[in-house]
Design an enzyme around this catalytic site. Sequence first.
Site, short mmCIF file in Angstrom:
data_model
loop_
_atom_site.label_atom_id
_atom_site.label_comp_id
_atom_site.label_asym_id
_atom_site.label_seq_id
_atom_site.Cartn_x
_atom_site.Cartn_y
_atom_site.Cartn_z
CG ASP A 16 -1.88 -1.18 1.21
OD1 ASP A 16 -2.18 -1.69 0.12
OD2 ASP A 16 -2.29 -1.61 2.31
CG LEU A 17 0.34 6.23 -0.46
CD1 LEU A 17 1.24 6.52 -1.64
CD2 LEU A 17 -0.83 7.21 -0.41
#
Length: 373
Positions: A110-111
């Site tokens: 994920d970011l």
Amino acid sequence: MDNKTPPGDRIAKVIARAGRASRREAERMIEEGRVTVNGETVTSPALNVTDTDRITVDDTPLEAADEARLWMYHKPTGLVTTTKDEQGRRTIFDDLPEDLPRVMSVGRLDLNSEGLLLLTNDGGVKRKLELPSTGWLRRYRVRVNGRPTDADLQPLRDGITVDGQSFQPMIVSLDRQQGANAWLTVGLREGKNREIRRAMLDIGLNVNRLIRVSYGPFQLGQLKEGEVQEIRRKILRDQLGMPDTPEPEAPSKPRVTRNRKPRPDAPVAPEARSTKPAGRRGPPVRRGVVRDDSLPENARGASGKPYGKGAGKPGDRPTGAGKSFGKPGDRPAGAGKPFGKPNKPGGKPFNKGPKPGGKGPSRGSGKGRSSGN
């Protein structure tokens, strides 16, 4: 009806293995009419091709697939794991070294997640590593806000369903409590979208940091943030069960020949034999050290060893130690001063040697200090 499978592999898979695009991107290129096989445009990915077929993508011939390679990359937070982001955010490919060939990510992070991310140039390797059937365990260090107990984490070990999506049982252990946060180690064998964050939120824990520390046998270790390290190809082949292909040999270094002294037992050529008369050389005598057989009996220490440089014990060392005594029978260096032990039991140390024709050694005056007992 003939249900025999055509020879070869699907064309999208061949394009992906050649490193031109991911498999999904290759299927989109085919549907857009950008791919030709043997001079004819194809519009369906349901086509098998072999090594004899001539394939072009955007009027560029498709080169043979390179050997499969794998890299470890320490992904920092704030980067998206995708080739292009619709929102214009920076991706991991903006952060990779320029000399790296075209690669694809194995799975995603994920970011706001960080840690180990595998990269490969082979679509087949990517697909194989992403399948849950491969069975590779992925481990994460997870920091959550709260004070969870072991009982609170039990639903994750049993398997949990969130918003109608079932997650497989996780391996969860509570490492330590650090103020208002707790550190956990989580292991899972599948990689569904935001799986750990969603599962933790379902049991009332909010994840504020997530670090992947291993992916199967590959460990993040001391890899620095943003750094890339290639995995040796032999290790990759061994882990994936791929056929072994010999790696190119490194050029051998020139052999350096050195003249060595012949061994004592080695045969000597007649012309190399010495013309000097044979004789036995004694062991080398260091300066200041006297050999055993050259010492008078009363000049040896309590251990029976000759005096060396500073050797012996108090009471054994003669005055002027460190100098050789000369020939056997000579008066020791520093004569006139007492040294060693007397010749006769109970006798006193002597100062001078025996007089010619005398009856025995003269007795000292008794004024000098004796180092004997």
